[in-house]
Design a protein around this motif. Structure first.
Motif, short mmCIF file in Angstrom:
data_model
loop_
_atom_site.label_atom_id
_atom_site.label_comp_id
_atom_site.label_asym_id
_atom_site.label_seq_id
_atom_site.Cartn_x
_atom_site.Cartn_y
_atom_site.Cartn_z
N LEU A 218 0.62 -1.17 0.06
CA LEU A 218 -0.01 0.15 -0.08
C LEU A 218 0.71 1.26 0.02
CD1 LEU A 218 -2.97 -1.09 2.61
CD2 LEU A 218 -2.95 -0.66 0.08
N ASP A 219 1.74 1.20 0.73
CA ASP A 219 2.87 2.20 0.71
C ASP A 219 3.52 2.51 -0.50
OD1 ASP A 219 4.46 4.37 2.66
OD2 ASP A 219 6.06 3.44 1.40
N LEU A 220 4.25 1.42 -1.20
CA LEU A 220 4.61 1.39 -2.57
C LEU A 220 3.60 1.94 -3.56
CD1 LEU A 220 6.41 -1.74 -2.39
CD2 LEU A 220 7.55 0.36 -2.60
N LEU A 221 2.37 1.59 -3.58
CA LEU A 221 1.60 1.78 -4.67
C LEU A 221 1.14 3.41 -4.67
CD1 LEU A 221 -0.93 -0.97 -4.20
CD2 LEU A 221 0.25 -0.39 -6.49
N GLY A 222 1.88 4.28 -3.65
CA GLY A 222 1.91 5.87 -3.96
C GLY A 222 2.79 6.16 -4.89
N THR A 223 3.62 5.34 -5.18
CA THR A 223 4.58 5.62 -6.08
C THR A 223 5.00 4.81 -7.39
OG1 THR A 223 6.48 4.93 -4.55
CG2 THR A 223 5.93 7.41 -4.47
N VAL A 224 4.48 3.47 -7.11
CA VAL A 224 4.79 2.58 -8.50
C VAL A 224 3.51 2.14 -8.89
CG1 VAL A 224 6.93 2.27 -7.36
CG2 VAL A 224 4.95 0.83 -7.01
N ASP A 225 3.46 1.40 -10.24
CA ASP A 225 2.21 0.95 -10.52
C ASP A 225 2.38 -0.45 -10.58
OD1 ASP A 225 1.23 3.44 -11.31
OD2 ASP A 225 2.35 3.38 -13.15
N ASN A 226 3.82 -1.16 -10.55
CA ASN A 226 3.72 -2.69 -10.95
C ASN A 226 4.77 -3.21 -9.74
OD1 ASN A 226 3.79 -1.51 -13.86
ND2 ASN A 226 2.73 -3.51 -13.86
N ILE A 227 4.17 -4.18 -8.95
CA ILE A 227 4.82 -4.73 -7.71
C ILE A 227 5.03 -6.41 -8.14
CG2 ILE A 227 4.75 -5.29 -5.35
CD1 ILE A 227 3.12 -2.71 -4.88
N GLY A 228 6.16 -6.80 -7.91
CA GLY A 228 6.30 -8.20 -7.95
C GLY A 228 7.15 -8.68 -6.96
N LEU A 229 7.49 -10.00 -6.94
CA LEU A 229 8.64 -10.65 -6.34
C LEU A 229 8.96 -11.99 -6.84
CD1 LEU A 229 6.83 -13.26 -4.61
CD2 LEU A 229 5.78 -11.19 -3.37
N ASN A 230 10.06 -12.72 -6.40
CA ASN A 230 10.26 -14.02 -6.59
C ASN A 230 10.09 -14.74 -5.13
OD1 ASN A 230 11.13 -13.11 -9.03
ND2 ASN A 230 13.29 -13.05 -8.61
N VAL A 231 9.75 -15.99 -5.52
CA VAL A 231 9.56 -17.03 -4.58
C VAL A 231 9.82 -18.42 -4.70
CG1 VAL A 231 6.99 -17.34 -4.88
CG2 VAL A 231 7.71 -17.76 -2.71
N TYR A 232 10.60 -19.22 -4.22
CA TYR A 232 10.73 -20.59 -4.26
C TYR A 232 9.31 -21.37 -4.38
CZ TYR A 232 12.91 -25.31 -3.25
OH TYR A 232 13.22 -26.46 -3.57
N SER A 233 9.27 -22.23 -5.57
CA SER A 233 8.16 -22.79 -5.99
C SER A 233 7.75 -23.91 -5.00
CB SER A 233 8.34 -23.60 -7.43
OG SER A 233 9.45 -24.57 -7.20
N GLU A 234 8.49 -24.23 -4.06
CA GLU A 234 8.02 -25.31 -2.94
C GLU A 234 7.87 -24.64 -1.82
OE1 GLU A 234 10.44 -28.79 -2.79
OE2 GLU A 234 10.76 -29.00 -4.92
N ASN A 235 7.82 -23.08 -1.58
CA ASN A 235 7.56 -22.58 -0.51
C ASN A 235 5.91 -22.23 -0.42
OD1 ASN A 235 7.36 -21.08 1.75
ND2 ASN A 235 8.94 -19.58 1.31
N GLN A 236 5.28 -23.25 -0.43
CA GLN A 236 3.85 -23.10 -0.42
C GLN A 236 3.19 -22.29 0.61
OE1 GLN A 236 1.77 -24.32 -3.05
NE2 GLN A 236 3.79 -25.14 -3.84
N ALA A 237 3.65 -21.93 1.66
CA ALA A 237 3.29 -21.25 2.75
C ALA A 237 3.40 -19.65 2.41
CB ALA A 237 3.76 -21.25 4.06
N ALA A 238 4.41 -19.44 1.64
CA ALA A 238 4.51 -18.10 1.20
C ALA A 238 3.66 -17.89 -0.10
CB ALA A 238 6.17 -17.81 0.94
#
Length: 262
Positions: A218-238
Protein backbone atom coordinates in the motif's frame (compact mmCIF):
# COMPACT_ATOMS: atom_id res chain seq x y z
CA UNK A 1 23.44 -12.74 -34.79
CA UNK A 2 25.90 -10.64 -32.78
CA UNK A 3 26.29 -9.63 -29.11
CA UNK A 4 26.94 -6.07 -27.99
CA UNK A 5 26.84 -4.11 -24.76
CA UNK A 6 24.16 -1.44 -24.47
CA UNK A 7 23.66 1.62 -22.22
CA UNK A 8 20.56 3.10 -23.82
CA UNK A 9 17.94 3.08 -21.08
CA UNK A 10 15.00 3.81 -23.37
CA UNK A 11 15.84 0.90 -25.65
CA UNK A 12 16.29 -1.48 -22.74
CA UNK A 13 13.05 -0.37 -21.09
CA UNK A 14 11.09 -0.72 -24.33
CA UNK A 15 12.31 -4.30 -24.68
CA UNK A 16 11.32 -5.33 -21.14
CA UNK A 17 8.00 -3.46 -21.10
CA UNK A 18 6.60 -6.09 -23.44
CA UNK A 19 5.98 -8.03 -20.21
CA UNK A 20 6.45 -5.72 -17.23
CA UNK A 21 5.36 -8.24 -14.59
CA UNK A 22 7.95 -10.76 -15.78
CA UNK A 23 10.77 -8.20 -16.00
CA UNK A 24 10.29 -5.99 -12.93
CA UNK A 25 13.83 -6.60 -11.67
CA UNK A 26 15.45 -5.60 -14.96
CA UNK A 27 13.25 -2.53 -15.40
CA UNK A 28 13.90 -1.40 -11.82
CA UNK A 29 17.65 -1.75 -12.30
CA UNK A 30 17.50 1.03 -14.89
CA UNK A 31 17.05 3.44 -11.99
CA UNK A 32 20.07 5.59 -11.15
CA UNK A 33 20.19 3.93 -7.70
CA UNK A 34 21.24 0.64 -9.39
CA UNK A 35 22.43 1.70 -12.86
CA UNK A 36 26.18 1.91 -12.17
CA UNK A 37 26.10 -1.66 -10.85
CA UNK A 38 24.69 -3.07 -14.09
CA UNK A 39 26.00 -4.36 -17.40
CA UNK A 40 23.59 -5.04 -20.25
CA UNK A 41 24.23 -7.42 -23.14
CA UNK A 42 22.12 -7.56 -26.29
CA UNK A 43 21.69 -10.21 -28.96
CA UNK A 44 20.98 -8.46 -32.28
CA UNK A 45 19.78 -9.87 -35.55
CA UNK A 46 20.22 -7.68 -38.62
CA UNK A 47 17.83 -4.96 -37.45
CA UNK A 48 16.23 -5.82 -34.13
CA UNK A 49 17.02 -6.77 -30.55
CA UNK A 50 16.31 -10.43 -29.90
CA UNK A 51 17.25 -10.68 -26.20
CA UNK A 52 18.85 -8.67 -23.39
CA UNK A 53 20.71 -10.15 -20.42
CA UNK A 54 21.64 -8.26 -17.24
CA UNK A 55 24.71 -8.73 -15.06
CA UNK A 56 24.17 -7.07 -11.68
CA UNK A 57 27.23 -6.52 -9.47
CA UNK A 58 25.65 -5.00 -6.39
CA UNK A 59 26.52 -7.99 -4.20
CA UNK A 60 29.83 -9.73 -3.48
CA UNK A 61 28.91 -12.38 -6.05
CA UNK A 62 27.32 -10.93 -9.23
CA UNK A 63 23.94 -12.09 -10.53
CA UNK A 64 23.21 -12.82 -14.19
CA UNK A 65 19.59 -12.53 -15.29
CA UNK A 66 18.99 -14.44 -18.49
CA UNK A 67 15.27 -15.11 -18.69
CA UNK A 68 12.83 -15.05 -21.56
CA UNK A 69 9.08 -15.47 -21.71
CA UNK A 70 9.20 -15.77 -25.51
CA UNK A 71 11.92 -17.50 -27.56
CA UNK A 72 14.20 -19.20 -25.05
CA UNK A 73 16.53 -20.49 -27.79
CA UNK A 74 17.68 -16.94 -28.57
CA UNK A 75 18.41 -16.30 -24.87
CA UNK A 76 20.42 -19.53 -24.88
CA UNK A 77 22.38 -18.19 -27.85
CA UNK A 78 23.02 -14.87 -26.09
CA UNK A 79 24.35 -16.53 -22.91
CA UNK A 80 26.47 -18.92 -24.96
CA UNK A 81 28.07 -16.06 -26.92
CA UNK A 82 28.46 -14.03 -23.73
CA UNK A 83 30.18 -16.73 -21.69
CA UNK A 84 33.77 -15.50 -22.17
CA UNK A 85 32.81 -12.09 -20.74
CA UNK A 86 31.23 -13.45 -17.57
CA UNK A 87 32.93 -13.64 -14.14
CA UNK A 88 34.41 -16.86 -12.79
CA UNK A 89 31.51 -17.33 -10.36
CA UNK A 90 28.03 -15.82 -10.31
CA UNK A 91 24.43 -16.42 -9.35
CA UNK A 92 22.11 -16.98 -12.30
CA UNK A 93 18.40 -16.65 -12.98
CA UNK A 94 17.74 -18.72 -16.09
CA UNK A 95 14.59 -19.78 -17.90
CA UNK A 96 14.30 -23.09 -19.71
CA UNK A 97 17.48 -25.11 -20.27
CA UNK A 98 19.93 -22.18 -20.50
CA UNK A 99 22.04 -23.59 -17.66
CA UNK A 100 23.20 -26.29 -20.11
CA UNK A 101 25.52 -23.66 -21.60
CA UNK A 102 27.76 -24.24 -18.57
CA UNK A 103 27.26 -27.99 -18.06
CA UNK A 104 26.38 -29.96 -14.94
CA UNK A 105 29.94 -29.89 -13.61
CA UNK A 106 29.83 -26.10 -13.30
CA UNK A 107 26.61 -25.91 -11.27
CA UNK A 108 27.88 -25.27 -7.74
CA UNK A 109 24.36 -25.01 -6.31
CA UNK A 110 20.94 -25.56 -7.84
CA UNK A 111 18.37 -23.56 -5.87
CA UNK A 112 15.47 -24.94 -7.86
CA UNK A 113 12.52 -23.44 -9.64
CA UNK A 114 11.19 -20.07 -8.53
CA UNK A 115 7.98 -18.28 -9.45
CA UNK A 116 7.66 -14.67 -10.44
CA UNK A 117 4.53 -13.28 -8.82
CA UNK A 118 2.84 -9.97 -9.58
CA UNK A 119 0.30 -7.95 -7.60
CA UNK A 120 -2.80 -7.96 -9.80
CA UNK A 121 -5.75 -7.94 -7.38
CA UNK A 122 -4.93 -4.85 -5.33
CA UNK A 123 -8.34 -4.84 -3.64
CA UNK A 124 -7.29 -7.95 -1.69
CA UNK A 125 -4.57 -6.07 0.21
CA UNK A 126 -5.30 -5.75 3.94
CA UNK A 127 -6.06 -2.08 4.52
CA UNK A 128 -6.86 -2.14 8.23
CA UNK A 129 -4.21 -0.26 10.19
CA UNK A 130 -2.08 -2.29 12.61
CA UNK A 131 -0.16 -0.34 15.27
CA UNK A 132 2.45 -3.09 15.45
CA UNK A 133 3.67 -2.19 11.95
CA UNK A 134 6.24 0.57 11.54
CA UNK A 135 8.57 1.90 8.88
CA UNK A 136 12.19 0.82 9.39
CA UNK A 137 15.37 2.82 8.77
CA UNK A 138 19.15 2.46 8.96
CA UNK A 139 18.79 2.98 12.71
CA UNK A 140 17.10 -0.42 12.93
CA UNK A 141 19.82 -2.33 11.12
CA UNK A 142 21.06 -4.34 14.10
CA UNK A 143 17.55 -5.53 14.98
CA UNK A 144 16.96 -6.45 11.32
CA UNK A 145 20.20 -8.41 11.07
CA UNK A 146 19.44 -10.26 14.31
CA UNK A 147 16.02 -11.23 12.96
CA UNK A 148 17.47 -12.50 9.67
CA UNK A 149 20.14 -14.55 11.45
CA UNK A 150 17.39 -16.48 13.19
CA UNK A 151 14.53 -16.45 10.72
CA UNK A 152 16.07 -16.09 7.25
CA UNK A 153 19.85 -16.74 7.33
CA UNK A 154 20.13 -17.51 3.60
CA UNK A 155 18.64 -14.20 2.41
CA UNK A 156 20.33 -11.49 0.34
CA UNK A 157 20.11 -8.28 2.35
CA UNK A 158 21.51 -5.14 0.75
CA UNK A 159 21.65 -2.57 3.56
CA UNK A 160 21.53 0.22 0.95
CA UNK A 161 17.88 -0.60 0.39
CA UNK A 162 16.99 0.79 3.81
CA UNK A 163 17.76 4.22 2.38
CA UNK A 164 14.63 3.96 0.23
CA UNK A 165 12.35 3.97 3.29
CA UNK A 166 10.56 0.93 1.89
CA UNK A 167 11.18 -1.53 4.71
CA UNK A 168 8.48 -2.28 7.27
CA UNK A 169 8.74 -4.14 10.56
CA UNK A 170 6.24 -5.89 12.81
CA UNK A 171 6.80 -5.55 16.55
CA UNK A 172 5.62 -7.57 19.53
CA UNK A 173 6.05 -4.80 22.10
CA UNK A 174 9.78 -3.94 21.70
CA UNK A 175 10.75 -7.12 19.82
CA UNK A 176 11.06 -7.05 16.03
CA UNK A 177 9.40 -10.27 14.87
CA UNK A 178 8.80 -9.62 11.17
CA UNK A 179 10.24 -7.68 8.24
CA UNK A 180 9.04 -6.95 4.70
CA UNK A 181 11.28 -5.05 2.32
CA UNK A 182 12.36 -4.66 -1.28
CA UNK A 183 15.11 -5.83 -3.60
CA UNK A 184 14.28 -3.27 -6.29
CA UNK A 185 12.46 0.05 -6.13
CA UNK A 186 12.17 2.77 -8.74
CA UNK A 187 9.84 5.72 -8.47
CA UNK A 188 10.97 6.82 -11.94
CA UNK A 189 10.11 3.52 -13.63
CA UNK A 190 7.12 2.83 -11.36
CA UNK A 191 8.18 -0.69 -10.34
CA UNK A 192 9.14 -2.47 -7.12
CA UNK A 193 10.26 -6.02 -6.34
CA UNK A 194 9.59 -7.21 -2.80
CA UNK A 195 12.19 -9.17 -0.87
CA UNK A 196 13.66 -10.13 2.50
CA UNK A 197 10.19 -10.94 3.83
CA UNK A 198 10.20 -13.11 6.94
CA UNK A 199 8.39 -13.71 10.22
CA UNK A 200 9.93 -15.29 13.32
CA UNK A 201 9.05 -19.01 13.27
CA UNK A 202 7.10 -18.94 16.53
CA UNK A 203 4.86 -16.12 15.20
CA UNK A 204 3.95 -17.73 11.87
CA UNK A 205 0.40 -18.77 11.08
CA UNK A 206 -1.12 -15.57 12.50
CA UNK A 207 -1.52 -13.64 9.20
CA UNK A 208 1.34 -11.31 10.20
CA UNK A 209 3.03 -11.85 6.84
CA UNK A 210 -0.15 -10.85 4.99
CA UNK A 211 -0.58 -7.71 7.11
CA UNK A 212 3.06 -6.68 6.85
CA UNK A 213 3.33 -7.29 3.10
CA UNK A 214 0.03 -5.48 2.53
CA UNK A 215 1.28 -2.44 4.45
CA UNK A 216 4.43 -2.36 2.33
CA UNK A 217 2.48 -2.73 -0.93
CA UNK A 218 0.00 0.00 0.00
CA UNK A 219 2.89 2.33 0.72
CA UNK A 220 4.62 1.43 -2.56
CA UNK A 221 1.45 1.98 -4.58
CA UNK A 222 1.76 5.67 -3.78
CA UNK A 223 4.74 5.82 -6.15
CA UNK A 224 4.75 2.67 -8.35
CA UNK A 225 2.31 0.88 -10.64
CA UNK A 226 3.79 -2.62 -10.76
CA UNK A 227 4.83 -4.74 -7.77
CA UNK A 228 6.33 -8.21 -8.02
CA UNK A 229 8.45 -10.74 -6.17
CA UNK A 230 10.35 -14.00 -6.60
CA UNK A 231 9.48 -17.00 -4.47
CA UNK A 232 10.75 -20.59 -4.29
CA UNK A 233 8.20 -22.82 -6.00
CA UNK A 234 8.07 -25.27 -3.08
CA UNK A 235 7.47 -22.58 -0.44
CA UNK A 236 3.74 -23.18 -0.42
CA UNK A 237 3.16 -21.18 2.78
CA UNK A 238 4.66 -18.04 1.23
CA UNK A 239 2.88 -18.55 -2.09
CA UNK A 240 -0.44 -18.98 -0.29
CA UNK A 241 0.21 -15.82 1.75
CA UNK A 242 0.92 -13.77 -1.38
CA UNK A 243 -2.08 -15.14 -3.29
CA UNK A 244 -4.41 -14.17 -0.44
CA UNK A 245 -3.40 -10.53 -0.79
CA UNK A 246 -3.67 -10.34 -4.57
CA UNK A 247 -0.48 -11.77 -6.09
CA UNK A 248 -0.61 -14.13 -9.06
CA UNK A 249 2.09 -16.26 -10.71
CA UNK A 250 3.46 -14.39 -13.74
CA UNK A 251 6.27 -16.72 -14.79
CA UNK A 252 9.04 -19.01 -13.62
CA UNK A 253 12.81 -19.42 -13.69
CA UNK A 254 15.52 -21.50 -12.03
CA UNK A 255 18.23 -20.10 -9.78
CA UNK A 256 21.82 -21.37 -9.65
CA UNK A 257 25.30 -20.62 -8.40
CA UNK A 258 27.56 -21.12 -11.43
CA UNK A 259 31.29 -21.71 -11.87
CA UNK A 260 32.29 -20.38 -15.28
CA UNK A 261 34.95 -22.81 -16.48
CA UNK A 262 35.32 -24.63 -19.77
Amino acid sequence: MIVKTIRDKKTIESHFRKNTDYNIYSIGDLDDFFWMLTEWYVLYNEKNIEQIALLYSGNETPTLIGISDRNNSTMYELIEKLRSKLPEKFYAHFSGDIVKVFGEKNIIENYGMHFKMALREKDLLIKKEDRNITRLSVNDIEAIRSLYEISYPENFFDTRMLETGKYFGYYDKVKLIGVAGIHVYSEKYKVAALGNITIMPEYRGRSIGQKLTSALCLDLLGTVDNIGLNVYSENQAAISCYKKIGFEIAGEFCEYLIRNKK
